[in-house]
Write an enzyme that holds these catalytic residues in place. Structure first.
Site, PDB file in Angstrom:
ATOM      1  N   ARG A  77       3.458 -27.404  10.376  1.00 23.71           N
ATOM      2  CA  ARG A  77       4.339 -28.558  10.264  1.00 23.71           C
ATOM      3  C   ARG A  77       3.573 -29.564   9.530  1.00 23.71           C
ATOM      4  NH1 ARG A  77       5.095 -30.871  15.946  1.00 23.71           N
ATOM      5  NH2 ARG A  77       6.824 -29.682  16.175  1.00 23.71           N
ATOM      6  N   ARG A 146       0.757 -38.007  16.305  1.00 25.11           N
ATOM      7  CA  ARG A 146       1.487 -37.145  15.439  1.00 25.11           C
ATOM      8  C   ARG A 146       2.065 -38.010  14.416  1.00 25.11           C
ATOM      9  NH1 ARG A 146       3.342 -32.710  18.560  1.00 25.11           N
ATOM     10  NH2 ARG A 146       1.548 -32.250  20.072  1.00 25.11           N
ATOM     11  N   LYS A 214      -0.166 -35.267  23.556  1.00 24.28           N
ATOM     12  CA  LYS A 214       0.423 -35.929  22.286  1.00 24.28           C
ATOM     13  C   LYS A 214       0.571 -37.260  22.415  1.00 24.28           C
ATOM     14  CE  LYS A 214       3.830 -33.093  22.646  1.00 24.28           C
ATOM     15  NZ  LYS A 214       5.116 -32.208  22.354  1.00 24.28           N
ATOM     16  N   LYS A 216       2.740 -40.759  20.031  1.00 23.49           N
ATOM     17  CA  LYS A 216       3.534 -40.699  19.107  1.00 23.49           C
ATOM     18  C   LYS A 216       3.572 -42.196  18.862  1.00 23.49           C
ATOM     19  CE  LYS A 216       5.857 -36.301  20.204  1.00 23.49           C
ATOM     20  NZ  LYS A 216       7.021 -35.680  20.377  1.00 23.49           N
ATOM     21  N   CYS A 435      17.577 -29.234  18.037  1.00 28.33           N
ATOM     22  CA  CYS A 435      16.230 -28.750  17.872  1.00 28.33           C
ATOM     23  C   CYS A 435      16.376 -27.274  17.386  1.00 28.33           C
ATOM     24  CB  CYS A 435      15.571 -28.657  19.232  1.00 28.33           C
ATOM     25  SG  CYS A 435      16.113 -27.496  20.326  1.00 28.33           S
ATOM     26  N   CYS A 441      11.197 -20.933  18.589  1.00 27.80           N
ATOM     27  CA  CYS A 441      10.554 -21.711  19.464  1.00 27.80           C
ATOM     28  C   CYS A 441      10.469 -20.974  20.890  1.00 27.80           C
ATOM     29  CB  CYS A 441      11.402 -23.055  20.057  1.00 27.80           C
ATOM     30  SG  CYS A 441      10.670 -24.121  21.405  1.00 27.80           S
ATOM     31  N   CYS A 480      15.891 -26.633  25.470  1.00 25.01           N
ATOM     32  CA  CYS A 480      15.254 -26.873  26.874  1.00 25.01           C
ATOM     33  C   CYS A 480      15.114 -28.217  27.306  1.00 25.01           C
ATOM     34  CB  CYS A 480      13.884 -26.143  26.631  1.00 25.01           C
ATOM     35  SG  CYS A 480      12.540 -26.988  25.949  1.00 25.01           S
ATOM     36  N   CYS A 484      13.401 -32.244  22.158  1.00 21.02           N
ATOM     37  CA  CYS A 484      12.734 -32.483  20.716  1.00 21.02           C
ATOM     38  C   CYS A 484      13.636 -33.212  19.771  1.00 21.02           C
ATOM     39  CB  CYS A 484      12.474 -30.899  20.070  1.00 21.02           C
ATOM     40  SG  CYS A 484      11.064 -30.476  20.918  1.00 21.02           S
TER      41      CYS A 484
HETATM   42 FE1  SRM Z   1       8.882 -31.015  20.103  1.00 18.83          FE
HETATM   43  C1  SRM Z   1       7.335 -28.714  21.638  1.00 18.83           C
HETATM   44  C2  SRM Z   1      10.046 -28.903  17.825  1.00 18.83           C
HETATM   45  C3  SRM Z   1      10.295 -33.591  18.103  1.00 18.83           C
HETATM   46  C4  SRM Z   1       9.022 -33.054  22.812  1.00 18.83           C
HETATM   47  N1  SRM Z   1       8.560 -29.063  19.728  1.00 18.83           N
HETATM   48  C5  SRM Z   1       7.781 -28.429  20.449  1.00 18.83           C
HETATM   49  C6  SRM Z   1       7.553 -27.096  19.944  1.00 18.83           C
HETATM   50  C7  SRM Z   1       6.303 -27.133  19.086  1.00 18.83           C
HETATM   51  C8  SRM Z   1       7.209 -25.756  20.922  1.00 18.83           C
HETATM   52  C9  SRM Z   1       6.128 -25.430  21.537  1.00 18.83           C
HETATM   53  O1  SRM Z   1       5.302 -26.011  21.955  1.00 18.83           O
HETATM   54  O2  SRM Z   1       5.851 -24.080  21.412  1.00 18.83           O
HETATM   55  C10 SRM Z   1       8.706 -26.880  18.932  1.00 18.83           C
HETATM   56  C11 SRM Z   1       8.661 -26.082  17.719  1.00 18.83           C
HETATM   57  C12 SRM Z   1       9.948 -25.469  17.664  1.00 18.83           C
HETATM   58  C13 SRM Z   1      10.209 -24.667  16.439  1.00 18.83           C
HETATM   59  O3  SRM Z   1      10.443 -23.258  16.206  1.00 18.83           O
HETATM   60  O4  SRM Z   1      10.072 -25.083  15.300  1.00 18.83           O
HETATM   61  C14 SRM Z   1       8.966 -28.531  18.805  1.00 18.83           C
HETATM   62  N2  SRM Z   1       9.660 -31.119  18.279  1.00 18.83           N
HETATM   63  C15 SRM Z   1       9.993 -30.011  17.525  1.00 18.83           C
HETATM   64  C16 SRM Z   1      10.936 -30.455  16.299  1.00 18.83           C
HETATM   65  C17 SRM Z   1      10.715 -29.545  15.183  1.00 18.83           C
HETATM   66  C18 SRM Z   1      12.390 -30.580  16.505  1.00 18.83           C
HETATM   67  C19 SRM Z   1      13.263 -30.784  15.456  1.00 18.83           C
HETATM   68  O5  SRM Z   1      14.504 -30.473  15.863  1.00 18.83           O
HETATM   69  O6  SRM Z   1      12.934 -31.514  14.453  1.00 18.83           O
HETATM   70  C20 SRM Z   1      10.404 -31.866  16.276  1.00 18.83           C
HETATM   71  C21 SRM Z   1       9.243 -32.007  15.363  1.00 18.83           C
HETATM   72  C22 SRM Z   1       8.641 -33.349  15.078  1.00 18.83           C
HETATM   73  C23 SRM Z   1       7.414 -33.581  14.238  1.00 18.83           C
HETATM   74  O7  SRM Z   1       7.693 -33.588  13.038  1.00 18.83           O
HETATM   75  O8  SRM Z   1       6.616 -34.052  14.560  1.00 18.83           O
HETATM   76  C24 SRM Z   1      10.087 -32.273  17.415  1.00 18.83           C
HETATM   77  N3  SRM Z   1       9.417 -33.064  20.540  1.00 18.83           N
HETATM   78  C25 SRM Z   1       9.948 -33.857  19.593  1.00 18.83           C
HETATM   79  C26 SRM Z   1      10.526 -35.026  20.218  1.00 18.83           C
HETATM   80  C27 SRM Z   1      11.135 -36.203  19.555  1.00 18.83           C
HETATM   81  C28 SRM Z   1      10.458 -37.167  18.915  1.00 18.83           C
HETATM   82  O9  SRM Z   1       9.196 -36.966  19.073  1.00 18.83           O
HETATM   83  O10 SRM Z   1      10.986 -38.343  18.303  1.00 18.83           O
HETATM   84  C29 SRM Z   1      10.024 -34.916  21.526  1.00 18.83           C
HETATM   85  C30 SRM Z   1      10.539 -35.948  22.545  1.00 18.83           C
HETATM   86  C31 SRM Z   1       9.524 -37.093  22.790  1.00 18.83           C
HETATM   87  C32 SRM Z   1       8.530 -37.055  23.282  1.00 18.83           C
HETATM   88  O11 SRM Z   1       7.405 -36.443  22.806  1.00 18.83           O
HETATM   89  O12 SRM Z   1       8.389 -37.404  24.721  1.00 18.83           O
HETATM   90  C33 SRM Z   1       9.417 -33.531  21.593  1.00 18.83           C
HETATM   91  N4  SRM Z   1       8.133 -30.935  21.897  1.00 18.83           N
HETATM   92  C34 SRM Z   1       8.176 -31.766  22.965  1.00 18.83           C
HETATM   93  C35 SRM Z   1       7.564 -31.510  24.134  1.00 18.83           C
HETATM   94  C36 SRM Z   1       7.640 -32.219  25.495  1.00 18.83           C
HETATM   95  C37 SRM Z   1       6.623 -33.135  25.648  1.00 18.83           C
HETATM   96  C38 SRM Z   1       6.486 -33.582  27.063  1.00 18.83           C
HETATM   97  O13 SRM Z   1       6.061 -34.690  27.097  1.00 18.83           O
HETATM   98  O14 SRM Z   1       6.894 -33.034  27.861  1.00 18.83           O
HETATM   99  C39 SRM Z   1       7.242 -30.176  23.909  1.00 18.83           C
HETATM  100  C40 SRM Z   1       6.478 -29.149  24.914  1.00 18.83           C
HETATM  101  C41 SRM Z   1       4.838 -29.386  24.976  1.00 18.83           C
HETATM  102  O15 SRM Z   1       4.401 -30.455  24.219  1.00 18.83           O
HETATM  103  O16 SRM Z   1       4.485 -28.728  25.706  1.00 18.83           O
HETATM  104  C42 SRM Z   1       7.525 -29.965  22.418  1.00 18.83           C
HETATM  105 FE1  SF4 Z   2      11.912 -25.713  21.623  1.00 22.18          FE
HETATM  106 FE2  SF4 Z   2      12.705 -27.139  23.527  1.00 22.18          FE
HETATM  107 FE3  SF4 Z   2      11.841 -28.331  21.642  1.00 22.18          FE
HETATM  108 FE4  SF4 Z   2      14.080 -27.007  21.572  1.00 22.18          FE
HETATM  109  S1  SF4 Z   2      13.735 -28.763  22.903  1.00 22.18           S
HETATM  110  S2  SF4 Z   2      12.407 -27.046  20.051  1.00 22.18           S
HETATM  111  S3  SF4 Z   2      13.697 -25.459  22.814  1.00 22.18           S
HETATM  112  S4  SF4 Z   2      10.690 -26.976  22.987  1.00 22.18           S
END
Ligand code: SRM
Ligand code: SF4
Length: 565
Positions: A77, A146, A214, A216, A435, A441, A480, A484
C-alpha cells in the site's frame, strides 16, 4: 510531558505480542531483508509479518487456492497524502502493478493505491523502484499514523490548496524515523539488530513501542465531507476566511472497526474538541498522537484505538490533556456545516481556470476489461496530457489541472476505450463502495468487491420498478466487521458475517455524519433484494419531498422498530 514518555499500562494484564515485538526490535527491521534475500524462504515468519506492516506490506495468501495449497502473495500500500499523484507518479504505479502485481491497481478508501498479488521475487524490486521514483509506502500500515486524507475537489482552489499542503505537513510530521525502511527496501541490507544504535533506538515521536494501534487523520472542508471525517482518530475541519484557511476545528476519537459477538467493540464518531490555527496544527497533531501513545491499551488490541480513550475518559478530559501537552488553551470550535458526501463525476471547472474530470472506478479497481479498458486509457492520458491524479476517499479518480484545450481529446480517448464521460454509471453505483475481501484479505468472512456489482444490478432493477432509478442511496459493503469501506456510515451497509451472509445496517445520512444502525443480523445473499424491496417501496410512498432513504429510515423505521444496537 516529554513527547516520548510512555505511561504504564492501564491495567496489570501482560502486553500483547505486538507490543513485545516492537520493544524487542524498535527499528522495526525484523529479519526482513535476510528473508527477502533468501530465495529458499517461501514467506516471512509470523513475527516478521507484523514488522512488514509498518513498511506498508501485508503477507497474504490466495484464499481461492487455500484448499489446494497456501499460495503466498503480498499486498503493498502506498503512502499518498491527500491521494495526489503526478502523472509520472501514476505511471510508475501502473508500471509496477503490471510488472510485479496482478495487473490491477486498487484505489483505496483512504486515497491510496494498493498492489495485489505480488510474488516474493517481485517484492524487493517493486519496493526499490517505487522508492527510487521518490514515492514510498512507509507507515501505510502498522501501529503508526496512516495515509492522511484531504478533499480532492480543486474547485475552490486557494482554501483547498492550503488544506492539501497542511495535510502533507501533518503526514510528514507524523512519520516514524527508523532507518530500517531505507536500509531494507532501497539498499537491500539487513540492519544489525545487536548494534546498540539499532537495539536501543527510540523514535523521537513514537518512542520505543510506537502506538498501541493504528492512527488515522483526515482533513475536510464543508459543505463536502468526502473524507468521512468523523470516522478518523484525528480530524481537521477547515474554517475559511477570505477564501483561505483561517484554522481548523480539531476532532478526535472516531473509528469504525468492530468484531462480531464482542459488544465492547463498536464504531464511534469523533468529538469536536476545539480550534487550532495553522501554526498550531502540527504541534496539535503530534500531541493528539502522543495521547494515544501514552493512554492507549497495550494489553488488548481490540480495545487499543484512540476512540476508546475518548469514550471512556470523555471529550472534556481529552481537551484538558491536549492543552496541557500543548502548553496553551485551545480556542472553542467555530461553526461548520457538512451537507454532502461523495464525488463529482464528469467535467468541472476549477477556480484557477483549469478543468477536472471525475471518473467512476468500480470498487476502486483499475483494470482492463474487453470493452472497458480503463487501465490502458489512464496510462495514455498520463503520457499525452499529464494531468494530476487524485484518488478520492470513495475509491474513484479525479484528473485535475487539465488544460481546457485538452478536455475534448481526453473525452475522445476515454470513449475510444469504452469509458463514458457524461453518464458514467447509475446513481446507485456512483454512491457505492466495497472492500476487497476475497480472495486477498485474510480477514474476509464473505465476498464484497466480487459480489457488490451483481447486487447493484439487482437493486437497480428494483429501483427501476418502483420509479426510483435516479435516487442516490449510499450503499457500502465489507466482507467482515472491520469496516474498511466504512459501511457504518452508509444509508445501507452490508457487513459480512460468513459465506453468503451479511448483517444489514440502515440509516446513515447524505453527509456521512451519522452512524447507521443494525436492522437485521443475518441476511442471506439470495434474500437481500427481497429484504430491501418492501423498505424501498415504503420509502417511495412515504418520503417527504426530496427526503433521502437514510433519513426516512431514521424518521419512520426506527420509530416503529427500534434498532438492535
Ligand atoms: Fe482496512 C485491515 C483493506 C480502510 C479498518 N484493511 C485491513 C486489511 C489490511 C486486512 C488485514 O489486516 O489483513 C485489508 C487488506 C485487504 C486487501 O486484500 O487489500 C484492509 N482497509 C483496507 C482498504 C484497502 C479497503 C478499501 O476497500 O479501500 C482500505 C485501505 C486504506 C488505506 O489506504 O490506508 C482500508 N480499514 C479502512 C477503514 C476506512 C478508513 O480508514 O477510512 C477502516 C475503518 C476505520 C477505522 O480504522 O476504524 C479500516 N482495516 C480496518 C480494521 C479494523 C480496525 C479496528 O479498529 O478494529 C482492520 C483489522 C485490523 O486492523 O486488525 C483492517
Ligand atoms: Fe478485509 Fe474486513 Fe477490511 Fe474487508 S472489511 S478488507 S474483509 S478486513
Amino acid at each position: 510531558m516529554s513527547e516520548t514518555a510512555v505511561l504504564a499500562a492501564p491495567n496489570d494484564k501482560p502486553l500483547t505480542k505486538n507490543e513485545q515485538l516492537k520493544l524487542a526490535i524498535p527499528t522495526l527491521a525484523g529479519n526482513l531483508a535476510a528473508t527477502l534475500n533468501d530465495p529458499a524462504a517461501a514467506c516471512f515468519s509470523t513475527d516478521d509479518e507484523q514488522f512488514l506492516k509498518f513498511h506498508g506490506i501485508y503477507q497474504q495468501d490466495d484464499r481461492d487456492q487455500r484448499k489446494i495449497a497456501k499460495h503466498y502473495m503480498w499486498m503493498i500500500r502506498g503512502r499518498i497524502p491527500g491521494g495526489v499523484l503526478s502523472s509520472s507518479g501514476y505511471l510508475v504505479y501502473d508500471a509496477l502493478a503490471t510488472k510485479y502485481g496482478n495487473q490491477t491497481l486498487r484505489l483505496t478508501s483512504r486515497q491510496s493505491i494498493q498492489f495485489h498479488g505480488v510474488v516474493k521475487t517481485g517484492l524487493g524490486p517493486l519496493m526499490r523502484e517505487l522508492n527510487l521514483a521518490m514515492m514510498d509506502t512507509l507507515a501505510a500500515c502498522g501501529d503508526v499514523n496512516r495515509n492522511v486524507m484531504a478533499p480532492v475537489i480543486p474547485a475552490r482552489s486557494t482554501a483547498h490548496r492550503t488544506l492539501l499542503a497542511d495535510a502533507k505537513r501533518v503526514s510528514e510530521a507524523l512519520l516514524p524515523q527508523t532507518k530500517a525502511y531505507h536500509s531494507i527496501w532501497v539498499e537491500g541490507v539487513q540492519l544489525n539488530l545487536e548494534d546498540p544504535a539499532n537495539r536501543d533506538f527510540v523514535d523521537p515521536l513514537y518512542g520505543k513501542q510506537y502506538l498501541p494501534r493504528k492512527f488515522k487523520v483526515a482533513f475536510a472542508l464543508g459543505p463536502v465531507n468526502d473524507v468521512d471525517l468523523f470516522a478518523n482518530c484525528l480530524g481537521f475541519i477547515g474554517v475559511e476566511a477570505g477564501g483561505d484557511i483561517l484554522g481548523y476545528n480539531l476532532t478526535a476519537g472516531g473509528g469504525l472497526g468492530r468484531s462480531h459477538g464482542n459488544a465492547a467493540t463498536y464504531p464511534r464518531l469523533a468529538d469536536v474538541i476545539g480550534f487550532v490555527t495553522p501554526e498550531q496544527l502540527v504541534p496539535a497533531a503530534r500531541a493528539v498522537l502522543t495521547i494515544h501513545r501514552d493512554f492507549g491499551d497495550r494489553t488488548d488490541r481490540k480495545h487499543a484505538r484512540l476512540k476508546y480513550i475518548l469514550e471512556e475518559r470523555g471529550a472534556a478530559w481529552f481537551r484538558a490533556e491536549l492543552e496541557s501537552r500543548l502548553g496553551f488553551a485551545l480556542a472553542d470550535a467555530k461553526p461548520y456545516a457538512f451537507t454532502q458526501q461523495g464525488d463529482n463525476f464528469g467535467w468541472g471547472d476549477a477556480a484557477d481556470g483549469s478543468k477536472y474530470l471525475g471518473l467512476y472506478v468500480e470498487s476502486g479497481r483499475v483494470k482492463d476489461l474487453p470493452n472497458y479498458r480503463l487501465k490502458t486509457a489512464l496510462v495514455a492520458i498520463a503520457q499525452q496530457f499529464g494531468p494530476e491524479f487524485r484518488i478520492t476517499p470513495s475509491q474513484n479518480l479525479l484528473l485535475a489541472n487539465v488544460r481546457p484545450a485538452d478536455a475534448a481529446a481526453i473525452t475522445a480517448l476515454l470513449t475510444e476505450h469504452g469509458i463514458p464521460v457524461d453518464r458514467q454509471t447509475s446513481a446507485l453505483r456512483r454512491n457505492s463502495m466495497s472492500c476487497p475481501s476475497m480472495p486477498t484479505c485474510g480477514l474476509g468472512l464473505a465476498e464484497s468487491e466480487r459480489y457488490l456489482p451483481k447486487l447493484m444490478g439487482e437493486l437497480e432493477g428494483v429501483l427501476g420498478e418502483i420509479g426510483l432509478s435516479e435516487q442516490e442511496i449510499i450503499i457500502r459493503m465489507t466482507g467482515c466487521p472491520n469496516g474498511c469501506a466504512r459501511p457504518y456510515m452508509a444509508e445501507i451497509g452490508f457487513v459480512g458475517k460468513g459465506p453468503g451472509r451479511y448483517q444489514l445496517y440502515l440509516g446513515g445520512n447524505e453527509s456521512c455524519t451519522r452512524l447507521n444502525r443494525l436492522y437485521k443480523d443475518v441476511v442471506k445473499e439470495p434474500e437481500v433484494v427481497n429484504e430491501l424491496r418492501p423498505l424501498l417501496q415504503r420509502f417511495q410512498a412515504e418520503r417527504l419531498g426530496p427526503e433521502r432513504f437514510g433519513d426516512w429510515v431514521e424518521r419512520v423505521l426506527w420509530k416503529e422498530q427500534p434498532a438492535t444496537n
